[in-house]
Design a protein around this motif. Structure first.
Motif, PDB file in Angstrom:
ATOM      1  N   ILE A  30       0.872  -1.172   0.000  1.00  0.00           N
ATOM      2  CA  ILE A  30       0.000   0.000   0.000  1.00  0.00           C
ATOM      3  C   ILE A  30       0.908   1.220   0.000  1.00  0.00           C
ATOM      4  O   ILE A  30       1.767   1.376   0.865  1.00  0.00           O
ATOM      5  N   LYS A  31       0.721   2.101  -0.993  1.00  0.00           N
ATOM      6  CA  LYS A  31       1.543   3.301  -1.119  1.00  0.00           C
ATOM      7  C   LYS A  31       0.675   4.518  -0.842  1.00  0.00           C
ATOM      8  O   LYS A  31      -0.464   4.594  -1.291  1.00  0.00           O
ATOM      9  N   VAL A  32       1.234   5.497  -0.134  1.00  0.00           N
ATOM     10  CA  VAL A  32       0.538   6.726   0.185  1.00  0.00           C
ATOM     11  C   VAL A  32       1.186   7.845  -0.612  1.00  0.00           C
ATOM     12  O   VAL A  32       2.419   7.979  -0.633  1.00  0.00           O
ATOM     13  N   LEU A  33       0.364   8.664  -1.254  1.00  0.00           N
ATOM     14  CA  LEU A  33       0.854   9.793  -2.042  1.00  0.00           C
ATOM     15  C   LEU A  33       0.975  10.999  -1.113  1.00  0.00           C
ATOM     16  O   LEU A  33      -0.004  11.403  -0.479  1.00  0.00           O
ATOM     17  N   THR A  34       2.166  11.565  -1.026  1.00  0.00           N
ATOM     18  CA  THR A  34       2.402  12.699  -0.141  1.00  0.00           C
ATOM     19  C   THR A  34       2.409  13.994  -0.929  1.00  0.00           C
ATOM     20  O   THR A  34       2.543  14.001  -2.151  1.00  0.00           O
ATOM     21  N   THR A  35       2.310  15.097  -0.199  1.00  0.00           N
ATOM     22  CA  THR A  35       2.337  16.428  -0.824  1.00  0.00           C
ATOM     23  C   THR A  35       3.688  16.662  -1.497  1.00  0.00           C
ATOM     24  O   THR A  35       3.745  17.240  -2.591  1.00  0.00           O
TER      25      THR A  35
END
Length: 185
Positions: A30-35
């Motif tokens: 699971i990958k989280v997209l950061t600012t």
């Protein structure tokens, strides 16, 4: 991970809507997209001065764990000479790994034709054995006295494969010691 990026430029603000692909298998992380990742993608085209707003929920490649597949960021742009309203839509495709070329199988050498030879004789099939017929006289055998005794007495139960456990305490050792000392006398 990023499927699509939609950008809209309005005065000194840049509105960015990012959509992510759903992971296909549970074994994929699971990958989280950061600012920071969004800013890095946009730095090539825009001069971003700061962040005005970010999505309320984390954006990533799954709809679980309180995540969303899309989110909207609003950035402050550095002032430029021309204030134009521009809408742009960009699709980002991640490079797919190229399949490795399979080695071509080497052609097998063809066997050389044999000079004119006679075909080999085929072995004759073996006949299946016939079942032996049962004897026609199937009268029961007479019961003898020994058979009657055997039927009357039940078989004694025997423990096969199990053995009684004996205690290994002091009392059993004393008995063994006394037996050994008596034998020596």
């Amino acid at each position: 991970m990023i499927k699509e990026i939609k950008t809209t430029k309005d005065e000194n603000q840049l509105i960015v809507e990012v959509t992510c692909e759903v992971r296909k298998f549970a074994v994929h992380p699971i990958k989280v997209l950061t600012t920071e990742q969004v800013v890095a993608k946009l730095q090539e085209e825009y001069n971003i001065a700061g962040v005005i707003s970010t999505p309320k929920r984390p954006v990533g490649n799954t709809a679980r764990r309180k995540m969303k597949l899309s989110g909207v960021w609003v950035f402050q742009l550095e002032e430029s000479k021309a204030n134009k309203t521009v809408s742009r839509e960009t699709k980002v495709e991640e490079p797919k790994p190229k399949p490795e070329p399979k080695p071509e199988p080497k052609p097998e050498p063809k066997p050389e034709p044999k000079p004119e030879s006679k075909p080999e004789p085929k072995p004759e099939p073996k006949p299946e054995p016939k079942p032996e017929p049962e004897p026609e006289n199937t009268e029961p055998l007479p019961i003898t006295e020994e058979d009657e005794e055997f039927r009357a007495e039940p078989k004694p139960k025997t423990n096969t494969g199990t053995r009684k456990r004996t205690s290994r305490g002091k009392s059993s050792l004393r008995g063994r010691i006394s037996k050994l000392t008596n034998k020596e006398d």
